[in-house]
Design a protein around this motif. Structure first.
Motif, short mmCIF file in Angstrom:
data_model
loop_
_atom_site.label_atom_id
_atom_site.label_comp_id
_atom_site.label_asym_id
_atom_site.label_seq_id
_atom_site.Cartn_x
_atom_site.Cartn_y
_atom_site.Cartn_z
N ALA A 72 -21.95 23.25 60.56
CA ALA A 72 -23.18 23.03 61.31
C ALA A 72 -23.97 21.86 60.75
O ALA A 72 -24.01 21.63 59.55
N ASN A 73 -24.59 21.14 61.64
CA ASN A 73 -25.45 20.02 61.26
C ASN A 73 -26.85 20.58 61.03
O ASN A 73 -27.47 21.09 61.96
N PRO A 74 -27.40 20.47 59.81
CA PRO A 74 -28.72 21.04 59.53
C PRO A 74 -29.89 20.13 59.93
O PRO A 74 -31.04 20.51 59.77
N THR A 112 -22.09 14.92 59.16
CA THR A 112 -21.48 16.23 59.36
C THR A 112 -20.41 16.07 60.44
O THR A 112 -20.38 15.04 61.13
N PRO A 113 -19.52 17.05 60.60
CA PRO A 113 -18.40 16.88 61.54
C PRO A 113 -18.79 16.50 62.97
O PRO A 113 -18.09 15.73 63.63
N ASP A 114 -19.92 16.99 63.45
CA ASP A 114 -20.32 16.74 64.84
C ASP A 114 -20.71 15.29 65.11
O ASP A 114 -20.70 14.85 66.26
N ILE A 115 -21.08 14.54 64.08
CA ILE A 115 -21.50 13.14 64.27
C ILE A 115 -20.63 12.17 63.47
O ILE A 115 -20.98 11.01 63.30
N MET A 116 -19.49 12.65 63.01
CA MET A 116 -18.60 11.83 62.17
C MET A 116 -18.10 10.61 62.93
O MET A 116 -17.77 10.68 64.10
N GLU A 117 -18.06 9.48 62.23
CA GLU A 117 -17.55 8.22 62.76
C GLU A 117 -16.63 7.61 61.73
O GLU A 117 -16.74 7.90 60.53
#
Length: 140
Positions: A72-74, A112-117
């Protein structure tokens, strides 16, 4: 503005909006839509302000499907706390410190995984929170 037009305008020109005031159901729909404009639902804080009590929370809810996985992105939760500092506790400097810490950590390339580039540094939920905390207290 009618909600269907608001949804269209939000996609068409999101910078047109600073604050959107609506009832809960339309607010839930529009915040999910707006979250995807940022690249992730984990990036947007929210507040329900009015009356004698305010509620601050990320737009994403509890995400039970990834509970305990440190995915989760905090950031939305942290920025919701910054909004609380600003609007309920009248501590704008503290709110700015939190917001600036989030920006600084993102500028350093942590994701975090959801915004990884490509080319960025992957971190989990706890690591992102700790990086932001350290920046707030001046340890970064």
């Amino acid at each position: 503005m009618y909600v269907d037009n608001c949804a269209m305008q939000l996609v068409r020109n999101p910078k047109h909006f600073d604050v959107i005031i609506t009832e809960n159901m339309f607010g839930d729909i529009l915040t999910d839509q707006a979250a995807m404009l940022t690249g992730s639902i984990g990036m947007l804080p929210s507040a329900s302000i009015g009356g004698s009590v305010a509620l601050y929370e990320p737009v994403h809810g509890s995400a039970p499907d990834i509970a305990g996985q440190k995915k989760a992105n905090p950031i939305a939760t942290i920025l919701s706390a910054a909004m609380m500092l600003k609007y309920s506790f009248h501590m704008p400097e503290a709110a700015d410190s939190v917001s600036q810490a989030v920006s600084a950590v993102l500028e350093k390339g942590y994701r975090t995984p959801d915004i990884m580039e490509d080319g960025k540094t992957p971190v989990n939920t706890e690591e992102m929170g700790e990086l932001i905390r350290k920046h707030i207290i001046g340890e970064s």
